[in-house]
Design an enzyme around this catalytic site. Structure first.
Site, PDB file in Angstrom:
ATOM      1  N   HIS A 172       3.242   3.074  -9.048  1.00 51.50           N
ATOM      2  CA  HIS A 172       2.760   2.012  -9.123  1.00 51.50           C
ATOM      3  C   HIS A 172       4.079   1.742  -9.147  1.00 51.50           C
ATOM      4  CE1 HIS A 172      -1.044   2.021  -7.814  1.00 51.50           C
ATOM      5  NE2 HIS A 172      -1.786   3.068  -9.140  1.00 51.50           N
ATOM      6  N   ASP A 225       0.731  -1.134   0.102  1.00 46.00           N
ATOM      7  CA  ASP A 225      -0.240   0.406  -0.114  1.00 46.00           C
ATOM      8  C   ASP A 225       0.774   2.063  -0.290  1.00 46.00           C
ATOM      9  OD1 ASP A 225      -1.892   1.419   0.239  1.00 46.00           O
ATOM     10  OD2 ASP A 225      -2.568   0.922   1.648  1.00 46.00           O
ATOM     11  N   LEU A 255      11.758 -20.218  -4.145  1.00 45.80           N
ATOM     12  CA  LEU A 255      10.460 -19.520  -3.625  1.00 45.80           C
ATOM     13  C   LEU A 255       9.127 -19.173  -4.781  1.00 45.80           C
ATOM     14  CD1 LEU A 255      10.573 -17.175  -1.998  1.00 45.80           C
ATOM     15  CD2 LEU A 255       9.872 -15.016  -3.652  1.00 45.80           C
TER      16      LEU A 255
HETATM   17  C1  FPP Z   1      -1.737   0.140  -3.236  1.00 44.29           C
HETATM   18  O1  FPP Z   1      -1.395   1.501  -3.418  1.00 44.29           O
HETATM   19  C2  FPP Z   1      -1.362  -0.852  -4.833  1.00 44.29           C
HETATM   20  C3  FPP Z   1      -1.929  -1.251  -5.917  1.00 44.29           C
HETATM   21  C4  FPP Z   1      -3.531  -0.944  -5.345  1.00 44.29           C
HETATM   22  C5  FPP Z   1      -0.807  -1.788  -6.593  1.00 44.29           C
HETATM   23  C6  FPP Z   1       0.091  -2.170  -6.423  1.00 44.29           C
HETATM   24  C7  FPP Z   1       0.733  -2.946  -7.512  1.00 44.29           C
HETATM   25  C8  FPP Z   1       1.544  -2.920  -7.316  1.00 44.29           C
HETATM   26  C9  FPP Z   1       3.218  -2.694  -6.446  1.00 44.29           C
HETATM   27  C10 FPP Z   1       2.647  -2.997  -8.457  1.00 44.29           C
HETATM   28  C11 FPP Z   1       2.123  -3.888  -9.775  1.00 44.29           C
HETATM   29  C12 FPP Z   1       1.882  -5.275  -8.788  1.00 44.29           C
HETATM   30  C13 FPP Z   1       2.394  -6.269 -10.292  1.00 44.29           C
HETATM   31  C14 FPP Z   1       2.778  -7.426  -9.658  1.00 44.29           C
HETATM   32  C15 FPP Z   1       2.966  -6.031 -12.060  1.00 44.29           C
HETATM   33  P1  FPP Z   1      -2.698   2.530  -4.104  1.00 44.29           P
HETATM   34  O2  FPP Z   1      -2.461   2.812  -5.148  1.00 44.29           O
HETATM   35  O3  FPP Z   1      -3.852   2.413  -2.899  1.00 44.29           O
HETATM   36  O4  FPP Z   1      -1.641   4.039  -2.749  1.00 44.29           O
HETATM   37  P2  FPP Z   1      -2.603   4.895  -2.141  1.00 44.29           P
HETATM   38  O5  FPP Z   1      -3.554   3.951  -1.216  1.00 44.29           O
HETATM   39  O6  FPP Z   1      -1.040   5.077  -0.681  1.00 44.29           O
HETATM   40  O7  FPP Z   1      -3.582   5.689  -2.725  1.00 44.29           O
END
Ligand code: FPP
Length: 250
Positions: A38, A21, A132
């Site tokens: 991201h 997150d 893993l």
């Molecule tokens: C939460 O941060 C994160 C996500 C919704 C997406 C997580 C994705 C990745 C780390 C990259 C993609 C993964 C792969 C496997 C290719 P948020 O956007 O909710 O952050 P915020 O709460 O600060 O807005």
């Protein structure tokens, strides 16, 4: 600082699950578009897979797209889908070479056809690897997973293959998306939020939860080691008593 593997109190967790997150907040704090957060999140994921493997973790499950993420703006959804495509296209060969076994949990129906194919390809190519295990929770929601399991179980009941009175915790668990994998020992959530947000609700019944303040793009080996050290200080009782507590009460 002592290496986490030196800690005698408890072993390195076998299965670590991570709610990645804070990508958006990381980007906003730098005046960057959310997608940049991201993108840097994918770099953090690569680092984490490497570090976790080196530290002796056997399974890592990451929450990469939730069933609820469809409510985000279409452009952001498109970017997240693009990142998954690129991650599999660019990193799969390297993951395979390092012996990583890829598993995907979540709902496949409704995904774009090419993404569905990439997910199958990643699992197929790496299925015999013994290093893993990387479980990617994609289009995943725990309540949805449990509802799908209940649906499949009900079909077996309707066909006479299963009697309602024979249904146990293990029966339902066997219908979940990755029934062969053990439950996570440790669930880490980054960015300071302290909730599970529909992630592995069934499997985390006895997991230790560790919340770290850093946003996901800043997650690194030191933060992972810190979370594992915190885990190692916890006493896991699984609803029972430790020898010490039992003795004190007798
Ligand atoms: C939460 O941060 C994160 C996500 C919704 C997406 C997580 C994705 C990745 C780390 C990259 C993609 C993964 C792969 C496997 C290719 P948020 O956007 O909710 O952050 P915020 O709460 O600060 O807005």
């Amino acid at each position: 600082m002592a290496d986490v593997s030196d800690n005698a109190k408890s072993a390195v967790p076998h299965h670590v699950a991570i709610i990645m997150d804070g990508n958006g907040r990381w980007a906003a704090a730098r005046g960057l578009p959310r997608v940049e957060g991201h993108r840097r999140g994918v770099d953090a994921l690569r680092r984490t897979i490497r570090s976790a493997g080196e530290m002796g973790v056997k399974i890592i499950t990451v929450f990469s797209f939730s069933s609820e993420n469809w409510s985000r703006p279409a452009a952001e959804i498109g970017e997240l889908m693009g990142l998954l495509r690129r991650f599999i296209r660019n990193d799969l060969a390297e993951l395979h070479k390092s012996g990583v076994r890829v598993r995907i949990i979540g709902e496949r129906a409704g995904l774009e056809a090419d993404i569905g194919r990439l997910l199958v390809e990643a699992e197929e190519l790496t299925k015999d690897n013994t290093g893993l295990t990387l479980v990617v929770a994609f289009n995943y929601g725990a309540r949805q997973e449990i509802a799908r399991a209940a649906q499949r179980m009900a079909e077996d009941v309707a066909q006479g293959k299963l009697k309602p009175e024979d249904i146990t915790i293990d029966t339902l668990g066997g219908f979940l998306d990755a029934p062969d994998l053990p439950d996570p020992d440790l669930v880490i959530r980054t960015s300071g939020e302290q909730r599970l947000s529909n992630f592995l609700l069934w499997q985390s019944a006895y997991s230790e939860l560790v919340f770290v303040p850093v946003h996901w793009p800043d997650f690194d080996r030191a933060v992972l080691e810190g979370a594992i050290r915190e885990y190692q200080q916890r006493e896991r009782r699984f609803g029972g008593l430790t020898a010490k507590t039992a003795q004190a009460g007798s």
